[in-house]
Write an enzyme that holds these catalytic residues in place. Structure first.
Site, PDB file in Angstrom:
ATOM      1  N   CYS A   1       0.810  -1.215   0.000  1.00 29.01           N
ATOM      2  CA  CYS A   1       0.000   0.000   0.000  1.00 29.01           C
ATOM      3  C   CYS A   1       0.843   1.264   0.000  1.00 29.01           C
ATOM      4  O   CYS A   1       2.061   1.218   0.024  1.00 29.01           O
ATOM      5  CB  CYS A   1      -0.931   0.006   1.203  1.00 29.01           C
ATOM      6  SG  CYS A   1      -0.069  -0.221   2.758  1.00 29.01           S
TER       7      CYS A   1
ATOM      8  N   TYR B   1      10.671  -2.173  -9.433  1.00 31.08           N
ATOM      9  CA  TYR B   1       9.299  -2.361  -9.914  1.00 31.08           C
ATOM     10  C   TYR B   1       8.258  -1.454  -9.274  1.00 31.08           C
ATOM     11  O   TYR B   1       7.438  -0.858  -9.958  1.00 31.08           O
ATOM     12  CB  TYR B   1       8.907  -3.826  -9.692  1.00 31.08           C
ATOM     13  CG  TYR B   1       7.490  -4.176 -10.068  1.00 31.08           C
ATOM     14  CD1 TYR B   1       7.116  -4.293 -11.403  1.00 31.08           C
ATOM     15  CD2 TYR B   1       6.518  -4.395  -9.097  1.00 31.08           C
ATOM     16  CE1 TYR B   1       5.806  -4.613 -11.762  1.00 31.08           C
ATOM     17  CE2 TYR B   1       5.214  -4.721  -9.435  1.00 31.08           C
ATOM     18  CZ  TYR B   1       4.865  -4.833 -10.770  1.00 31.08           C
ATOM     19  OH  TYR B   1       3.582  -5.144 -11.116  1.00 31.08           O
TER      20      TYR B   1
ATOM     21  N   GLY C   1      -1.527   0.584  -4.462  1.00 29.61           N
ATOM     22  CA  GLY C   1      -2.668  -0.153  -3.922  1.00 29.61           C
ATOM     23  C   GLY C   1      -3.940   0.251  -4.618  1.00 29.61           C
ATOM     24  O   GLY C   1      -4.250   1.438  -4.709  1.00 29.61           O
TER      25      GLY C   1
ATOM     26  N   ASN D   1       2.031   0.525   5.912  1.00 31.40           N
ATOM     27  CA  ASN D   1       2.576  -0.021   4.673  1.00 31.40           C
ATOM     28  C   ASN D   1       3.652  -1.024   5.043  1.00 31.40           C
ATOM     29  O   ASN D   1       4.627  -0.673   5.707  1.00 31.40           O
ATOM     30  CB  ASN D   1       3.181   1.102   3.820  1.00 31.40           C
ATOM     31  CG  ASN D   1       3.866   0.573   2.574  1.00 31.40           C
ATOM     32  OD1 ASN D   1       3.533  -0.502   2.084  1.00 31.40           O
ATOM     33  ND2 ASN D   1       4.815   1.332   2.059  1.00 31.40           N
ATOM     34  N   GLY D   2       3.478  -2.285   4.639  1.00 29.05           N
ATOM     35  CA  GLY D   2       4.458  -3.312   4.951  1.00 29.05           C
ATOM     36  C   GLY D   2       3.795  -4.574   5.446  1.00 29.05           C
ATOM     37  O   GLY D   2       2.596  -4.798   5.249  1.00 29.05           O
TER      38      GLY D   2
END
Length: 475
Positions: free
Chosen positions: A12, A252, A38, A112-113
């Protein structure tokens, strides 16, 4: 049998702003620039100094806030979240930011993670009487904060942050303060910016450009950022830190106009392409990149190889994500809708197709097939990263080796499976050098390279036994 589903997805993106009259609106635009991180759900929570209000829902950001919901989120500060699920089910209950109401205060939380000890912590908390409302590992932190009992919220938060392990970039919002924290390895990017007197925190610096903010600094591993009416304060919740920035952010995930640890993502990808051309040159007629994340590397490869770069593949930007299709036939049709080969560019040509990675191999196989159907005489695949052979436990939705084609087959076998005339990857050293070793005195120049070599920078906790068993099974 390799999983026949989807490519890499990162969990996210988070964004927050303090002391701005249009905080929710600024957060909306900031999240819009992070939508690539996300696409399954989005939410924003704001504070007017006395009350926290929020709105969240499944879907893209523009769909979640298309009926004037921002008008109800008045206040001078806000945090927001766009979600891709790596831990927790895909339902509304897991869409963030989470909003918790206590007897004398409220707390909004976005993450996030991925935590590698969330299952153990959750089990311990439930045994102590905690009742979880979601299946997301993010909720664990809120329970740990309320159980710290130091008498001071900042100290409670520090205690909680030292109990969670893995990859995390947190944002928290109370009635009068905004907080941000980054795990001791700094797996996920997190940066601070300013719009006049307003502070902004975001997963990627590209969000600063969107909202007109100036970059101030990156959040460092182990730091707790505290922003309120007194200004910005930086504290440490641990001194035991080692930089291990996720190398897939450069390869990426991140947008090419973002900077991570002072390194521009596009430039890093272009250098990777140039290095790839040195390591794996092939005589050909044209170079093309798989849109979008591979284009920078393809340009670099073409420049170094002295070959023309052409748009041999075109992406349709108005197609839903292919992996949600319920059958193999529909998934394959989805790839054709998402990507098209340009016959006028590739017909009769020896084509070098540059991609950032091969995960399961199914998408690469279809793209090679598209190029051949468009008349390509030869298709040579070059990958601007090493073989992706090990799972990630810090925030990418690959957590078993049997999902990864490079864990099960040699390079020559993968070449045959995807139907290419040749296949070569960038070396590990080539990748580290190309990214630029942001922290040259730390392992791999401050990067996490575990996806390529299995050298994880932290214990795996909940995943350790399962991971070791998978390695043993391969012997």
């Amino acid at each position: 049998m390799l999983a026949e589903v989807k490519g890499l997805n990162e969990e996210c993106g988070i964004f927050g702003i303090w002391d701005h009259p249009n905080a929710a609106e600024i957060t909306y635009y900031g999240l819009h620039s992070l939508q690539h991180r996300g696409q399954e759900g989005a939410g924003i929570v704001s504070t007017d100094g006395e009350t926290l209000k929020g709105h969240r829902n499944l879907g893209l950001l523009a769909d979640v806030f298309k009926h004037g919901e921002l008008d109800d989120l008045k206040g001078k500060a806000a945090i927001g979240h766009v979600r891709y699920a790596t831990a927790g089910q895909k339902n509304l209950g897991n869409v963030q930011p989470f909003l918790f109401h206590f007897h004398s205060s409220s707390l909004a939380l976005a993450h996030n993670g991925n935590l590698v000890n969330a299952k153990t912590l959750r089990r311990e908390l439930e045994e102590e009487g905690a009742i979880f409302q979601t299946s997301s590992d993010t909720e664990v932190l809120a329970h740990l904060i309320k159980r710290s009992h130091t008498g001071d919220f900042v100290e409670d938060l520090k205690v909680a942050l030292n109990k969670v392990k893995g990859g995390f970039a947190y944002m928290l919002l109370t009635e009068d303060t905004m907080y941000a924290a980054l795990d001791p390895n700094g797996f996920r990017p997190l940066s601070i910016g300013r719009i006049g007197d307003s502070y902004v925190v975001a997963s990627e610096t590209c969000a600063f450009e969107t909202v007109g903010a100036e970059f101030v600094r990156d959040v460092e591993p182990g730091e707790l950022i505290i922003i309120n009416n007194d200004g910005l304060r930086i504290e440490k919740f641990t001194e035991n830190v080692t930089h291990s920035i996720c190398s897939m952010e450069y390869i990426y995930f991140a947008r090419p106009d973002s900077n991570i640890a002072g390194i521009n993502v596009h430039s890093a990808r272009k250098r990777s392409g140039k290095r790839l051309a040195k390591e794996a040159f092939i005589d050909a007629d044209v170079v093309t990149g798989v849109p979008d994340s591979s284009i920078s590397a393809a340009i670099g490869y073409a420049e170094e190889a002295g070959l023309p770069y052409e748009l041999g593949l075109i992406k349709n930007r108005y197609v839903a994500r292919t992996f949600i299709q319920p059958s193999q036939e529909l998934r394959e049709q989805g790839v054709r809708m998402k990507l098209s080969a340009v016959r006028g560019v590739v017909e009769g040509k020896r084509v070098v197709m540059i991609d950032d990675s091969i995960v399961r191999g199914t998408t690469s196989k279809r793209i090679v097939q598209l190029l051949r159907e468009a008349g390509a005489a030869e298709v040579h695949v070059r990958i601007a990263s090493p073989p992706l052979a090990y799972p990630c436990f810090y925030g990418i939705d690959i957590q078993t080796r049997n999902e990864l084609i490079a864990s099960n087959y040699s390079v020559d076998e993968i070449c045959r499976i995807i139907g290419a005339d040749s296949l070569e990857y960038l070396s590990e050293e080539g990748l580290v050098d190309s990214i630029g070793r942001p922290y040259p005195n730390e392992p791999y120049g401050g990067l996490c390279m575990a996806y390529f070599n299995g050298d994880y920078p932290t214990p795996l906790y909940d995943y350790e036994a399962e991971y070791l068993a998978s390695l043993e099974a391969e012997k």
